[in-house]
Design a protein around this motif. Structure first.
Motif, PDB file in Angstrom:
ATOM      1  N   UNK A   1       3.260   6.156  -5.374  1.00  0.00           N
ATOM      2  CA  UNK A   1       3.056   6.273  -6.820  1.00  0.00           C
ATOM      3  C   UNK A   1       1.947   7.279  -7.122  1.00  0.00           C
TER       4      UNK A   1
ATOM      5  N   UNK B   1       0.824  -1.207   0.000  1.00  0.00           N
ATOM      6  CA  UNK B   1       0.000   0.000   0.000  1.00  0.00           C
ATOM      7  C   UNK B   1       0.860   1.261   0.000  1.00  0.00           C
TER       8      UNK B   1
ATOM      9  N   UNK C   1       3.713   1.608  -1.455  1.00  0.00           N
ATOM     10  CA  UNK C   1       4.162   1.828  -2.846  1.00  0.00           C
ATOM     11  C   UNK C   1       3.055   2.506  -3.657  1.00  0.00           C
ATOM     12  N   UNK C   2       1.822   2.044  -3.469  1.00  0.00           N
ATOM     13  CA  UNK C   2       0.703   2.648  -4.204  1.00  0.00           C
ATOM     14  C   UNK C   2       0.515   4.101  -3.788  1.00  0.00           C
ATOM     15  N   UNK C   3       0.626   4.347  -2.460  1.00  0.00           N
ATOM     16  CA  UNK C   3       0.481   5.712  -1.949  1.00  0.00           C
ATOM     17  C   UNK C   3       1.510   6.646  -2.588  1.00  0.00           C
TER      18      UNK C   3
END
Lengths: 166, 450
Positions: free
Chosen positions: A75, A69, A71-73
């Protein structure tokens, strides 16, 4: 800005402090990908809801990210379509009251600091203040963050959205 | 200068397919809303699992009036205005707690859990007929209180429709939430979150039944989640979050085909969000298999299938509730002013369900309700931009004509939007809004209801 390339060469207080300053600089300069690289592959990034909250799995949080999560945040912060960062925030971290926990287990270094984060966006200033806990691994002559936890003093307060990294 | 709205003025604000910006931007309208909507309808205050034992209480507001919900010694729940009968200080200043009695911090008046005045200091200071006890001063009950399956509703109006009449068809959404518990009960657990936005309270209610916004408002988190490497480490939280973010990016055809129902009094719900094929996929999940086994042990296979086939997503109870059963999420709106709204967020534990299901609900709460959520923060940003945008006078209207004329009368008291992206929910909420706002015969309690 200073690059603090010497960070992690040992675990003395000054090295740890320089590492925290380096980490905060990366956030304040919005170099989020580099900031993410400071974290371990199994890291946690946590902003609890409750004072003295110990459990991120059975209690809600303002933020509770595992590596996937986080990494998604990070990105998302690079996307032009992120409305909550148009315009983007400017932040300034001030770090103090650094304490290294001598009882750190599992070869991790436990660091506590007080941080005051000032955010400017849309002609307004917001202050986010709290105690910040890092658990650091010393790997290949550099520190990596296994766990970063921000205990905001107003964690249970009425917050507007916090789309940025603290 | 104070602006007054006559009944005709208010009626002119709501037109077919559009509403005047004053409905969101006028402080005078907000004052009327507090009186005629929040002063009159049933409002959800919380759930009785928050106060399991005698003396347990929580505090909240009805409109802007502070109240206390307390578990009485006889096991009943009472809701009383949070003020001392003497000079008026709030008796409870904490969000929650447990007490044997209520004591005023100012002059030490003491009340029982039922609100009756137990003692006052220096009682000889009053002539006998003026003794506050002989005058039966006490904490004042809110005029009406009803509890449905643990959900505590109260109303500031002395009379009006019953809670069941008020909820109408959406009462089944509460059943859908509670029936999902293998033990037949749910409880509030995991803390109560809060966030706030500088925008009108109605934006949130509209948004939660808005099937067109996710791809646009949440474009950044959809894209970031779609690019996410699934092999990266997760303890479950990230998996729940990334899946939900991706789901927001479903193609418009999917949103067109989900069900959107409008019910009387401004309520409504999204449903049929998950089709049967996805249900079948879900049944491969070992956690779901265990959960289903426990459900069948309680309810039998047929009833379990019936319960789990209701795939209701967000339900709105106008004017202060949004909830969804599948992940046990609930939000209560607390309007502060015309352009500021507080949202309290709750998570329900399904009693008897595997513990990991609750952990998934917590992870889901963080991604849809957390103040730092990569999803919610874009909603809040858009609410605030709407509030600012509606300061403009060049265009006085907010448009919600999508789907107009295509609503389907279901025959069960609801209207279904012709598509899942219809703006039927906005029209339905403003129909109820106009009904409340046009009627100045507000019955607001000023007296004890005992």
């Amino acid at each position: 800005m200073t690059e603090h390339k010497s960070v992690g060469r040992g675990a003395n207080l000054r090295d740890i402090e320089l590492f925290l300053i380096h980490e905060a600089d990366l956030i304040d300069q919005r170099r989020y990908e580099e900031w993410l690289d400071l974290f371990t592959d199994d890291c946690r990034y946590w902003i609890p809801l409750e004072e003295n909250q110990t459990d991120p799995k059975n209690t809600i949080s303002l933020v509770y990210d595992d590596r996937k999560l986080l990494e998604t945040r990070v990105r998302r912060l690079g996307k032009d379509s992120m409305h909550a960062q148009a315009p983007h925030s400017r932040t300034l971290h001030v770090i103090g009251n650094l304490v290294v926990d001598a009882e750190a287990k599992n070869d991790l270094i436990a660091v506590r600091s007080n941080q005051i984060i000032t955010e400017y966006r849309h002609n307004s200033i917001r202050i986010l203040a709290g105690q910040v806990f890092h658990r650091l691994e010393s790997q290949n002559d550099r520190f990596r963050i296994a766990h970063k936890q921000i205990n905001l003093i107003d964690s249970e307060g009425e917050h507007r959205g916090i789309p940025i990294i603290l | 200068m104070e602006i007054k709205y006559s009944a005709q003025d208010i009626a002119a604000l709501v037109q077919p397919g559009r509403v005047h910006r004053d409905a969101y931007a006028s402080p005078a309208i907000f004052e009327l809303e507090m009186e005629r909507i929040f002063g009159r309808t049933w409002l959800l205050l919380g759930h009785d699992s928050q106060i399991p034992n005698a003396g347990d209480y929580f505090t909240t507001v009805m409109g802007r009036q502070p109240v206390i919900a307390v578990r009485n010694e006889d096991g009943s729940v009472q809701v009383m205005f949070n003020r001392c009968a003497h000079r008026g200080p709030m008796l409870c200043s904490l969000d929650k707690g447990s007490v044997k009695e209520f004591t005023c911090p100012y002059h030490g008046w003491v009340y029982g859990l039922d609100g009756a005045l137990k003692s006052i200091p220096v009682a000889r200071g009053y002539p006998q007929e003026q003794d506050p006890r002989s005058r039966k001063l006490g904490m004042v009950q809110v005029p009406r209180l009803e509890i449905y399956r643990g959900f505590i509703f109260a109303s500031l109006a002395q009379s009006g429709v019953t809670l069941k009449q008020f909820l109408g068809p959406v009462i089944s959404s509460f059943d859908d939430l509670v029936d999902r518990a293998p033990d037949g009960e749910v409880e509030v657990a995991g803390g109560i979150g809060r966030h706030v936005y500088n925008g009108n309270w109605k934006f949130m209610l509209e948004n939660h039944l808005d099937g067109l916004h996710p791809r646009y408002v949440h474009a950044s988190s959809v894209a970031a989640a779609n690019e996410q490497d699934d092999a990266r480490a997760t303890d479950g939280a990230g998996e729940v979050a990334v899946r939900q973010m991706r789901q927001n990016g479903a193609p418009n055809e999917l949103w067109e085909n989900i069900g959107l129902w409008a019910a009387p009094n401004g309520h409504g719900f999204l449903a049929d969000y998950h089709d049967d094929e996805k249900l079948v996929k879900m049944s491969d999940d070992p956690l779901h298999v265990e959960y289903r086994r426990r459900m069948e042990a309680t309810y039998g296979a047929d009833r379990t299938r019936e319960i789990l086939t209701v795939m209701r997503w967000n339900t709105i109870v106008f004017p202060n509730v949004s909830f969804m059963s599948q992940f046990g999420q609930l939000r209560i709106l607390r309007p502060v002013s015309v352009d500021r709204s507080v949202v309290e967020t709750y998570v329900f534990r399904l009693k008897g369900a595997p513990e990991e299901m609750f952990q998934r609900s917590i992870a889901f709460a963080n991604i849809v309700n957390g103040a730092g959520s990569p999803v919610l923060t874009d909603d809040l940003e858009v609410y605030e931009r709407m509030q600012t945008g509606l300061h403009t006078t060049g265009n006085q209207w907010v448009d919600y004509a999508r789907g107009i004329g295509r609503d389907i009368d279901t025959g069960d008291g609801t209207q279904r939007g012709g598509t899942g992206t219809s703006e039927i929910a906005n029209r339905n909420q403003f129909s109820a809004w106009l009904n409340y706002m046009s009627d100045s015969e507000v019955e607001i309690s000023t007296e004890a209801a005992q």
